[in-house]
Design an enzyme around this catalytic site. Structure first.
Site, PDB file in Angstrom:
ATOM      1  CE  LYS A 280      -4.001  -1.956  -0.215  1.00  0.00           C
ATOM      2  NZ  LYS A 280      -5.023  -2.032   0.820  1.00  0.00           N
ATOM      3  NE  ARG A 315      -7.010  -9.233  -2.006  1.00  0.00           N
ATOM      4  CZ  ARG A 315      -6.560  -8.350  -2.906  1.00  0.00           C
ATOM      5  NH1 ARG A 315      -5.799  -7.331  -2.506  1.00  0.00           N
ATOM      6  NH2 ARG A 315      -6.847  -8.472  -4.188  1.00  0.00           N
TER       7      ARG A 315
END
Length: 338
Positions: A280, A315
């Site tokens: 991210k 994930r």
């Protein structure tokens, strides 16, 4: 919406004091809980003083999903079959490359393969259903022929989920929390599909345009609570619902950090928790790594921060590296190799 919120002060280690309670039946435990209300100071209370229904949700082992149990964390490998994925730039959107990459992830330790045909990076535009189906269904059908692990379809659309299910998908992962397509929840219920319910503020195209929260922890909790209740009412059993706080989806860096620091509060919903922090953008802001692939160390650090608060699923893009770190972390926590 909830009046009270309960955040277990999570601890780890094989030696537990008398009265310690297991967190969601996993390897973490707690003796004290922070009791929170909106616009009021929090207080700390012994876990033994909590209402029975709250204690049950915080301590009960999460039921298995598609044969996967959650005594220790599980890994969901990300397979983007899109030409514009933020993380890999479309490296795996060809059928042959997709199959090879998925097989490699399973060999490296992935327990689930999550197939997505629509980029949900900040600024991404919606993909037509037909195009999303054309990208994902053939890949899932081919994967089903070579892999024994569960396959999840990452989509907001009922038509895409139906095509994926026909091709062999076992689960549905919706980044909109089942708010984008009203037909998706009933479809999953009618086919007894486990679901992953994520929080997101706004659409991917605009979600990073100055997201605002009254209190990001409570607001995300309330959203997920409402979505879980709606899906249960639609016929999906609570134990087949996995929640995801949606790190990076309509959130500033301070929102992401606040959620990461308070992940244990979400155990109060009585569902398994999925954490998706891999590569991210806020990893780059804090630790560097201009290219997404250079953010692997930060991704692993955040993954371990998540499992230290009892998160059951991660994930990830970098399966081998995360698996290796997780195995070492577990060995230290348990004090042995078992």
């Amino acid at each position: 919406m909830s009046i009270y919120y309960y955040r277990p002060l999570v601890q780890t280690g094989s030696e537990r004091p008398q009265g310690a309670l297991p967190l969601a039946g996993g390897i973490c435990w707690f003796t004290t809980v922070e009791l929170l209300e909106r616009n009021k100071p929090s207080v700390f209370v012994p876990a033994s003083r909590l209402p029975d229904d709250v204690l049950k949700r915080l301590t009960a082992a999460r039921k298995e999903i598609c044969g996967l149990t959650f005594e220790t964390p599980r890994l969901m490998g990300i397979l983007n079959v899109t030409p514009d994925s933020f993380s890999d730039g479309g490296r795996f959107n060809g059928a042959a490359m997709s199959l090879l990459h998925a097989k490699d992830m399973v060999e490296a330790g992935a327990d689930i393969i999550d197939v997505g045909g629509e980029s949900t990076r900040p600024g991404a535009v919606e993909v037509p259903r037909e195009a999303e189906i054309a990208r994902t269904a053939p890949v899932i059908q081919a994967l089903r022929g070579i892999l024994d692990v569960p396959i999840s379809i990452d989509t907001r659309k009922a038509a895409v989920a139906e095509a994926a299910y026909d091709a062999g998908a076992n689960m549905v992962n919706d980044v909109s929390g089942f708010t984008f397509d009203s037909a998706l929840g009933p479809f999953c219920a009618s086919n007894d599909l486990p679901v992953f319910v994520m929080h997101s503020q706004g659409e991917p195209e605009t979600m990073q345009n100055n997201p605002i929260y009254e209190n990001v922890i409570f607001d995300v909790y309330d959203f997920l609570e409402a979505r879980v209740d709606a899906l249960v009412a639609a016929g999906i059993a609570r134990e087949r619902i996995v929640i995801d706080p949606g790190i990076g989806f309509g959130k500033k860096i301070e929102h992401n950090l606040s959620l990461m620091s308070n992940l244990s509060i979400f155990h109060g919903l009585g569902c398994a928790i999925l954490l998706g922090v891999s590569r991210k953008g806020f990893i780059r802001t804090i630790g560097g790594g201009e290219e997404p692939s250079a953010r692997m160390p930060g991704s692993v650090a955040l993954a371990l921060a998540g499992v230290s608060q009892g998160v059951q699923l991660l994930r990830v893009h970098d399966v081998f590296e995360t698996k290796q770190a997780l195995q070492l972390w577990l060995a230290v926590i348990k004090g042995n190799l078992r």
